[in-house]
Write a protein that holds these residues in place. Structure first.
Motif, PDB file in Angstrom:
ATOM      1  N   UNK A  79      -4.367  -2.084   3.484  1.00  8.98           N
ATOM      2  CA  UNK A  79      -4.648  -2.684   4.786  1.00  8.98           C
ATOM      3  C   UNK A  79      -4.012  -1.861   5.906  1.00  8.98           C
ATOM      4  N   UNK A  80      -2.806  -1.395   5.668  1.00  9.31           N
ATOM      5  CA  UNK A  80      -2.118  -0.562   6.647  1.00  9.31           C
ATOM      6  C   UNK A  80      -2.884   0.743   6.870  1.00  9.31           C
ATOM      7  N   UNK A  81      -3.297   1.383   5.800  1.00 10.75           N
ATOM      8  CA  UNK A  81      -4.030   2.649   5.912  1.00 10.75           C
ATOM      9  C   UNK A  81      -5.327   2.454   6.701  1.00 10.75           C
ATOM     10  N   UNK A  82      -6.046   1.391   6.417  1.00 14.58           N
ATOM     11  CA  UNK A  82      -7.293   1.137   7.137  1.00 14.58           C
ATOM     12  C   UNK A  82      -7.034   0.820   8.607  1.00 14.58           C
ATOM     13  N   UNK A  83      -5.952   0.155   8.900  1.00 12.07           N
ATOM     14  CA  UNK A  83      -5.604  -0.143  10.297  1.00 12.07           C
ATOM     15  C   UNK A  83      -5.287   1.153  11.048  1.00 12.07           C
ATOM     16  N   UNK A  84      -4.581   2.073  10.406  1.00 13.85           N
ATOM     17  CA  UNK A  84      -4.285   3.356  11.029  1.00 13.85           C
ATOM     18  C   UNK A  84      -5.565   4.150  11.290  1.00 13.85           C
TER      19      UNK A  84
END
Length: 125
Positions: free
Chosen positions: A99-104
Motif C-alpha cells: 500500500x505504501x509503495x502504491x501511494x508513493x
C-alpha cells in the motif's frame, strides 16, 4: 557522511528494530532529516521508522501511523495502515508495504500509473 552533502526528493527508511537502532546511533541522521523537512522541495516518505523522526522533532503535532509495538510513544498516532500528512508518509509494517509503495507511485507518477502497477502486482486494496 555520503548522504550529508546531498539533496533528495525522497527519503524512504526501512523499519524494524535493527534498522531503528542503527539509525539512532548517528546523530547526523537527525540533522539530515530535520534539514530535509525544512526544505520546501524535499518530501520525506517514511516507512515504519517514526521513532527516529520523533527524536529529530519532525513528527511533533503530526498525525502518523507506526508499528503497533511503538504506538504508545506517539500522541497523534492513528490506526490507518498508511498515513499522509505534511511531507510525511508513514506506514505500519511489512504487511502494509505494498500500500505504501502504491501511494508513493500515485504521488509521484499519478493515480493511473499506480492503478496499472496494482493490476500488474495483482494487488487488491
Amino acid at each position: 557522511e555520503v548522504i550529508m552533502n546531498n539533496e533528495f526528493d525522497l527519503i524512504c527508511l526501512a523499519g524494524g528494530k535493527p534498522s531503528t537502532n542503527n539509525l539512532k546511533k548517528w546523530p547526523e541522521n537527525s540533522q539530515t532529516f530535520t534539514e530535509s523537512a525544512k526544505s520546501r522541495e524535499i518530501y520525506i516518505r517514511i516507512f515504519a521508522l517514526p521513532t527516529i523522526l520523533k527524536k529529530a522533532g519532525i513528527v511533533k503535532n503530526r498525525s502518523i501511523t507506526c508499528h503497533p509495538s511503538v504506538k504508545p510513544k506517539f500522541y497523534a498516532n492513528i490506526d490507518d495502515r498508511v498515513v499522509i500528512e505534511w511531507k510525511l508518509i508513514t506506514s505500519q509494517s511489512p504487511g502494509t508495504a505494498m500500500e505504501l509503495a502504491l501511494k508513493l507511485v500515485e504521488i509521484h507518477f499519478g493515480k493511473v500509473n499506480a492503478g496499472v502497477l496494482a493490476r500488474i502486482w495483482a494487488f487488491k486494496n
